[in-house]
Design a protein around this motif. Structure first.
Motif, PDB file in Angstrom:
ATOM      1  N   ARG A   1     -13.691 -56.547  40.531  1.00 16.52           N
ATOM      2  CA  ARG A   1     -13.518 -57.139  41.858  1.00 16.52           C
ATOM      3  C   ARG A   1     -12.881 -56.152  42.819  1.00 16.52           C
ATOM      4  N   LEU A   2     -11.912 -55.388  42.336  1.00 17.97           N
ATOM      5  CA  LEU A   2     -11.257 -54.400  43.184  1.00 17.97           C
ATOM      6  C   LEU A   2     -12.250 -53.329  43.630  1.00 17.97           C
ATOM      7  N   ILE A   3     -13.030 -52.822  42.692  1.00 19.16           N
ATOM      8  CA  ILE A   3     -14.000 -51.768  43.028  1.00 19.16           C
ATOM      9  C   ILE A   3     -15.066 -52.319  43.975  1.00 19.16           C
ATOM     10  N   ALA A   4     -15.537 -53.536  43.734  1.00 21.24           N
ATOM     11  CA  ALA A   4     -16.536 -54.130  44.630  1.00 21.24           C
ATOM     12  C   ALA A   4     -15.952 -54.347  46.024  1.00 21.24           C
ATOM     13  N   GLY A   5     -14.695 -54.756  46.088  1.00 20.58           N
ATOM     14  CA  GLY A   5     -14.049 -54.933  47.381  1.00 20.58           C
ATOM     15  C   GLY A   5     -13.896 -53.629  48.128  1.00 20.58           C
ATOM     16  N   LEU A   6     -13.526 -52.570  47.421  1.00 20.86           N
ATOM     17  CA  LEU A   6     -13.399 -51.264  48.059  1.00 20.86           C
ATOM     18  C   LEU A   6     -14.746 -50.745  48.553  1.00 20.86           C
ATOM     19  N   ILE A   7     -15.790 -50.953  47.776  1.00 17.17           N
ATOM     20  CA  ILE A   7     -17.125 -50.537  48.203  1.00 17.17           C
ATOM     21  C   ILE A   7     -17.575 -51.343  49.413  1.00 17.17           C
ATOM     22  N   ALA A   8     -17.312 -52.645  49.416  1.00 17.50           N
ATOM     23  CA  ALA A   8     -17.676 -53.480  50.556  1.00 17.50           C
ATOM     24  C   ALA A   8     -16.899 -53.082  51.811  1.00 17.50           C
ATOM     25  N   LEU A   9     -15.621 -52.753  51.643  1.00 13.79           N
ATOM     26  CA  LEU A   9     -14.822 -52.286  52.771  1.00 13.79           C
ATOM     27  C   LEU A   9     -15.367 -50.975  53.317  1.00 13.79           C
ATOM     28  N   LEU A  10     -15.698 -50.048  52.446  1.00  9.85           N
ATOM     29  CA  LEU A  10     -16.248 -48.775  52.873  1.00  9.85           C
ATOM     30  C   LEU A  10     -17.577 -48.973  53.606  1.00  9.85           C
ATOM     31  N   ALA A  11     -18.434 -49.833  53.070  1.00  7.59           N
ATOM     32  CA  ALA A  11     -19.726 -50.095  53.724  1.00  7.59           C
ATOM     33  C   ALA A  11     -19.515 -50.755  55.084  1.00  7.59           C
ATOM     34  N   GLY A  12     -18.579 -51.687  55.177  1.00  7.06           N
ATOM     35  CA  GLY A  12     -18.311 -52.343  56.450  1.00  7.06           C
ATOM     36  C   GLY A  12     -17.747 -51.395  57.484  1.00  7.06           C
ATOM     37  N   LEU A  13     -16.826 -50.529  57.073  1.00 10.08           N
ATOM     38  CA  LEU A  13     -16.289 -49.537  57.996  1.00 10.08           C
ATOM     39  C   LEU A  13     -17.359 -48.556  58.461  1.00 10.08           C
ATOM     40  N   PHE A  14     -18.219 -48.162  57.552  1.00  6.45           N
ATOM     41  CA  PHE A  14     -19.334 -47.283  57.914  1.00  6.45           C
ATOM     42  C   PHE A  14     -20.253 -47.960  58.925  1.00  6.45           C
ATOM     43  N   LEU A  15     -20.545 -49.227  58.694  1.00  8.45           N
ATOM     44  CA  LEU A  15     -21.423 -49.962  59.597  1.00  8.45           C
ATOM     45  C   LEU A  15     -20.814 -50.093  60.988  1.00  8.45           C
ATOM     46  N   VAL A  16     -19.542 -50.439  61.070  1.00 10.26           N
ATOM     47  CA  VAL A  16     -18.880 -50.596  62.366  1.00 10.26           C
ATOM     48  C   VAL A  16     -18.778 -49.261  63.090  1.00 10.26           C
ATOM     49  N   ASN A  17     -18.496 -48.188  62.371  1.00  3.98           N
ATOM     50  CA  ASN A  17     -18.360 -46.886  63.017  1.00  3.98           C
ATOM     51  C   ASN A  17     -19.686 -46.299  63.476  1.00  3.98           C
TER      52      ASN A  17
END
Length: 68
Positions: A43-59
């Motif tokens: 769950r932690l790794i999936a959350g970190l990957i989702a956060l990274l993908a979301g930050l990439f998308l917003v940027n």
């Protein structure tokens, strides 16, 4: 605007394929979800990957106009 259309196409196709896969492989998906709930590190790794993908998308899609 071209990036918005591209993202809409990619997300739409992804959600369509994922939905069909869930419909046809329901038992496997439920087993995977049950195993995911039990494993905190997954769950932690999936959350970190989702956060990274979301930050990439917003940027990369920094277009905050009122048009769709």
């Amino acid at each position: 605007m071209e990036l918005t259309i591209l993202l809409a196409k990619v997300f739409g196709l992804y959600l369509l394929v994922a939905g069909v896969a869930i419909l046809f492989r329901r038992r496997h998906v439920m087993l995977a979800v049950a195993a995911f709930v039990e494993d905190k590190s997954a769950r932690l790794i999936a959350g970190l990957i989702a956060l990274l993908a979301g930050l990439f998308l917003v940027n990369t899609h920094n277009d905050w106009s009122t048009l769709p």
